[in-house]
Structure formats: C-alpha cells, structure tokens
Design an enzyme around this catalytic site. Structure first.
Site, PDB file in Angstrom:
ATOM      1  CG  ASP A  43      52.090  46.824  46.260  1.00  0.00           C
ATOM      2  OD1 ASP A  43      51.771  47.874  45.655  1.00  0.00           O
ATOM      3  OD2 ASP A  43      51.354  45.814  46.308  1.00  0.00           O
ATOM      4  CE1 TYR A  48      46.743  42.439  47.986  1.00  0.00           C
ATOM      5  CE2 TYR A  48      48.716  43.547  48.770  1.00  0.00           C
ATOM      6  CZ  TYR A  48      47.917  43.122  47.732  1.00  0.00           C
ATOM      7  OH  TYR A  48      48.289  43.379  46.434  1.00  0.00           O
ATOM      8  CE  LYS A  77      48.052  47.035  44.966  1.00  0.00           C
ATOM      9  NZ  LYS A  77      48.807  46.564  46.148  1.00  0.00           N
ATOM     10  CG  HIS A 110      43.210  46.061  44.755  1.00  0.00           C
ATOM     11  ND1 HIS A 110      43.429  45.646  46.049  1.00  0.00           N
ATOM     12  CD2 HIS A 110      43.894  45.175  43.997  1.00  0.00           C
ATOM     13  CE1 HIS A 110      44.198  44.572  46.064  1.00  0.00           C
ATOM     14  NE2 HIS A 110      44.484  44.271  44.826  1.00  0.00           N
TER      15      HIS A 110
END
Length: 307
Positions: A43, A48, A77, A110
């Site tokens: 994931d 990030y 995402k 997201h």
C-alpha cells in the site's frame, strides 16, 4: 495467504505492507524484506513521499526474476491537490513513472477533500489547517472512472470516506468503489461502516490496524493493551498479532496493511495465520471499541466528517 474478492472479481490479499513514514533506504529495504517474508500486497501513496525508492525496490524484485508484475497487488492514492478532473490522469501517470510500473491494481482517492493546486503538497491556512478547495468528490470520481474504463488501472476506490459520503457516491456513480481504506483497529471499530460496506459490495482495507503510539497523535496502542497481551499469552502470540488476527476473523470483507520498516516486525505481522481466536476472545476485543480515531479529519482539515 488469504484473499478477498473485490467487486471487480480481482483477488486482494488479506494482509499487505503499509508504507507511510517508510523513507529512504529503510523504505526500500522494507519492501524487499516484506516480499521475502511472503507479502504480495503493498500500500503506497504519493503523499508518503517515497514513491521513487519503493519503485526501485519493485524493479529489483522484478529484475531478479523472483516475481512478475502480476504476482503483486500494488495500491496507490490520488492526493488532494490534484482532485480537479483534468489533473487526475497526469497525477496517475506521474505515480506510475515514479514507481516504474505500467499499471496499478488499485488507485484510491486519498481523502474526500480537495486542496488547492500550486501551493505545495500540504497547503495550510492561517489557522494551521490544510486548505480545502470546492471540488466535489463526484467530479473527481468521474475522472477516476475514466482511468478504469480506459484500462489504465485494475480497480478504483476511496479512502477515509464515511458512510454518508460513500452512500452519496454510491448512488450517483457508474462504477462502485472497489475499496474504502479507513482507520480500523480495536479502539476504532466502526461497525456501522463495516456493515454498510459489506452490504453494498465495497471492500474495506484497515490502515493503522494497531493504532499509533506517540508523536503528534494521541496514543492508541494495541501492542501494549493488557486485554490483548493476556489473550496473546494463551496463543503464544504478541498483542499486536492478536489485534491483527481479530481483524482478519472479524470479516472476510476486511484486509489489513500494518506498516513497519523493521524486519522482525514485518515478519511478526504476517505470522497470524497459524492460530485462531475463540468467540469469547473476539467478544472481549469487540468491547474495547471507543470510536477513537488517531487520524482525525477535524484536526487536519477542520471538517469533522468522522463525528
């Protein structure tokens, strides 16, 4: 590894590796360690900030001949600053480029909030909240549907989306979200959301399945809770393994993505398929629910969608 079937008929592993806060060499090595431990679901997210090192790890796995692309289930995402429909395809293409991939198995919105473009990835207002922009989720979703209809992505879904917003999207969309990724752990069980998603055929992926400890978030830590510790002793397992196993047994419609960059913890988190909790133990854990979110939309966006 157990799997669940999405509404696209694709198979999603019930357990994968979360990569939030996995940076640099630690993030790269975590992917490799997880693959060696048996993980096949990963994931990711643009927000990030680690797509390039994760992409290098995938390339290493494929170049080594240990796996083919179709052997892995890879999720990423769409970030909030690219919710405008015309920005969705370029954002998706940039993520593929960063990850050195031709497609994703699953692409999620997201957050169900848009933020303004051109002010960095995390624009904030004068009060310190992330800025929001008036782009309806339905407009963003139409662009996501186009990705799917063109065959660019295997499945599309949402994240952090409560029942009311999910129901509105469900009623107006052409393509029902395959997945809703939300916070689920023993202290935030969201039973109504779990039941609703099962009813309309939307799979749930549980992020932060162990809660969180310290940092800028309230401490909600399944790894040290006495009830989970005591149950773990009966099975020769850790409290964390008990919390993860509870989620697996709770519903076949839930997958989990515990995150770690520590090899020993990565191995521990996947070692939950050799024991089973009793009905009494499942009930004990069910009683721990406090509806306590450690990721709070009100604190981030000043929009209390979880309340």
């Amino acid at each position: 590894m157990l799997h669940s079937t999405l509404n696209t008929k694709a198979q999603i592993p019930r357990l994968g590796l979360g990569t939030w806060e996995s940076k640099g060499d630690d993030g790269y090595n975590a992917i490799l360690d997880a693959f060696d431990a048996g993980y096949r679901s990963f994931d990711l997210a643009y927000a990030y900030g680690n797509e390039e090192q994760v992409g290098r790890a995938f390339k290493h796995i494929f170049d080594s001949g240990k796996a083919k692309r179709e052997d892995l289930f890879i999720t990423s995402k769409l970030w909030c600053t690219v919710h405008r429909p015309e920005l969705v395809l370029p954002a998706y293409q940039q993520t593929l480029k960063n990850l050195q991939l031709d497609y994703l198995d699953l692409y999620l919105v997201h957050w169900p909030f848009a933020m303004p473009v051109g002010e960095g990835d995390f624009p904030k207002d004068e009060q310190g909240f992330r800025k929001t922009e008036r782009v309806p989720l339905s407009a963003t979703w139409k662009a996501m549907e186009e990705l799917y209809e063109k065959g660019l992505v295997k499945a599309i879904g949402v994240s952090n989306t409560p029942v009311a917003l999910l129901y509105e999207l469900y009623c107006g969309c052409k393509i029902i979200p395959a997945v809703n990724q939300v916070e689920l752990h023993p202290f935030c069980q969201q039973p109504k959301l779990v039941s609703f998603c099962e009813r309309i055929g939307v799979h749930l992926t549980a992020y932060s399945p162990l809660g969180r400890s310290g940092g800028s978030h309230a401490e909600v830590n399944a790894s040290t809770h006495p009830v989970l510790v005591e149950i773990g002793k009966k099975h020769n397992k850790s409290a964390a393994q008990v919390a993860l196993r509870w989620q697996i047994q709770r519903s076949q419609n839930i997958s989990i993505i515990p995150k770690s960059t520590r090899k020993e913890r990565i191995i521990e988190n996947i070692s939950i398929f050799d024991f089973e909790l009793t009905p009494a133990e499942m009930e004990q854990i069910a009683k721990l629910d406090e509806n306590r979110h450690v990721v709070d939309a009100a604190a981030l966006f000043n929009v209390p969608i979880f309340n």
